[in-house]
Motif scaffolding. Structure first.
Motif, mmCIF file in Angstrom:
data_model
loop_
_atom_site.group_PDB
_atom_site.id
_atom_site.type_symbol
_atom_site.label_atom_id
_atom_site.label_comp_id
_atom_site.label_asym_id
_atom_site.label_seq_id
_atom_site.Cartn_x
_atom_site.Cartn_y
_atom_site.Cartn_z
ATOM 1 N N UNK A 291 0.838 -1.185 0.000
ATOM 2 C CA UNK A 291 0.000 0.000 0.000
ATOM 3 C C UNK A 291 0.882 1.248 0.000
ATOM 4 N N UNK A 292 0.415 2.294 -0.671
ATOM 5 C CA UNK A 292 1.154 3.557 -0.729
ATOM 6 C C UNK A 292 0.655 4.476 0.370
ATOM 7 N N UNK A 293 1.600 5.015 1.146
ATOM 8 C CA UNK A 293 1.267 5.854 2.297
ATOM 9 C C UNK A 293 2.106 7.124 2.270
ATOM 10 N N UNK A 294 1.493 8.239 2.644
ATOM 11 C CA UNK A 294 2.218 9.493 2.815
ATOM 12 C C UNK A 294 2.058 9.977 4.255
ATOM 13 N N UNK A 295 2.983 10.813 4.702
ATOM 14 C CA UNK A 295 2.937 11.381 6.045
ATOM 15 C C UNK A 295 2.873 12.894 5.945
ATOM 16 N N UNK A 296 1.813 13.479 6.518
ATOM 17 C CA UNK A 296 1.585 14.923 6.487
ATOM 18 C C UNK A 296 1.577 15.420 7.928
#
Length: 403
Positions: A291-296
């Protein structure tokens, strides 16, 4: 709005009812490791839309009344009864989140459980006694709320809405239910132990329980720093699947659209200029999926309250779409049943720390059935049959854990 400690209990003797069974060790998602097995319930507040009132304010007021003031997340205040109050579990359904922001609620939930549950716990050095052995667990066959053809047709309808300019992206979710008998709590605990479950655990209430294996952070607040980690983009956990996910222009565009949405959500409650993306499109594993995850991240604005925070981030952008209110309108029209325990928030609150996971990879039980949900984001380039297959891939490990 009714507030205070719930004293409801089942008064029927059926052994297949959640509340009639001996409780397992309390293990709510995101509770501190040191506290697990040492928690005892002090107070509880549950809410359904028919109760009226503002649920976000109700959550905040209830926690304040029980020693967890959350009126300024930029300047956390220690709990006033820290020697007795350890923290609280918080569950907010997608329906509750939708109502908080004036969105269109979808059809009724197929699962009979509240839309909000707040449970305050104290810490005990004496673990609760082991549960008395009970009847085993039996789960019947799954009944789907829509067929693959109906799911694919809904995907096409979203694509038409995108072509008209009504929305940019919509997340569609399906549901399945199965009858059960015996004690469902060990099966829900198995679900919570799936690999990659950042928010693994079980929350129980009168006549209901939720088991969660979510890898996705809806919102975390730690010493004034806001963090959200949207997940968008899924492939089988093979070498070829990882390469395909990294190379997919469609998945990357969908992912970035949600990152932008959630950046905007945080910007409304953050100190000016503090929103940043620390990690973009990182590929991580959950069970047998990439799964593709980003951190904001951002810094909380002065005076940001828990109620304000919930109104800004609920329901989660990665499970609604963009623009959020327009996507919610599409969801309410196209999905055959409500989202129940799925696509909401579930986690832990303590002085100076809030950690809520998004309730994907989640199951719920009521007095009659066990319920699961799964879906995915739809864009103009979505292939209906591929979207149906992706939803099935996401729900397979959840159903397997509930054997």
């Amino acid at each position: 709005m009714v507030r205070g400690k719930s004293t409801e209990r089942m008064n029927t003797p059926h052994p297949d009812v959640v509340e009639a069974l001996p409780r397992m060790v309390i293990d709510p998602p995101a509770a501190p490791t040191a506290c697990r097995g040492h928690l005892t319930e002090r107070a509880r507040w549950q809410w359904r839309p028919a109760d009226g009132g503002d649920p976000a304010t109700g959550i905040q007021d209830f926690l304040t009344d029980h020693g967890l003031p959350l009126h300024d997340l930029a300047r956390p205040t220690p709990g006033r009864h820290s020697h007795t109050v350890c923290g609280a579990a918080l569950y907010v359904s997608a329906t509750a989140g939708t109502l908080m922001i004036g969105g269109t609620p979808g059809p009724p939930s197929p699962a009979d459980l509240p839309d909000i549950a707040v449970v305050v716990y104290s810490h005990t050095d004496t673990p609760p006694p082991a549960a008395t052995p009970t009847t085993g667990w039996w789960r019947g066959p799954w009944t789907e709320s829509w067929t693959p053809h109906q799911h694919a047709t809904a995907v096409e309808q979203v694509r038409h809405a995108i072509a008209r300019g009504d929305v940019y992206q919509v997340n569609l979710v399906g549901h399945a239910a199965a009858p059960y008998a015996g004690n469902p709590l060990p099966a829900l605990a198995r679900l919570g132990r799936l690999p990659g479950a950042r928010y693994g655990g079980v929350l129980t209430g009168p006549d209901w329980a939720i088991g969660c294996a979510s890898p996705e952070t809806l919102i975390e607040v730690h010493h004034g720093t806001l963090t959200t980690r949207p997940i968008k983009g899924t492939r089988p956990a093979t070498r070829a699947g990882r390469a395909d996910l990294l190379a997919s222009a469609k998945e990357r565009a969908e992912h970035i659209m949600i990152v932008d949405l959630e950046r905007n959500d945080l910007a409304r409650i953050a100190a000016t200029g503090s929103v940043r993306v620390d990690d973009l499109f990182a590929v991580r594993r959950w069970c047998d999926l990439w799964q593709a995850e980003s951190t904001i991240r951002a810094q909380a604005a002065d005076g940001l309250s828990l109620a304000d925070l919930l109104r800004a981030v609920c329901p989660g952008g990665s499970v609604t779409g963009a623009p959020k209110l327009a996507a919610l309108q599409q969801i309410a029209t196209l999905e055959p049943v409500g989202r129940g325990a799925s696509m909401g928030g579930l986690g832990w609150i303590s002085p100076g720390h809030i950690d809520l996971g998004l309730t994907i990879r989640t199951a719920a039980v009521d007095r009659e059935a066990v319920h699961v949900w799964a879906g995915g984001g739809i864009t103009a380039d979505s292939d209906p049959h591929a979207e149906v297959a992706e939803a099935a891939a996401k729900t397979t490990p959840v159903r397997a854990a509930l054997h």
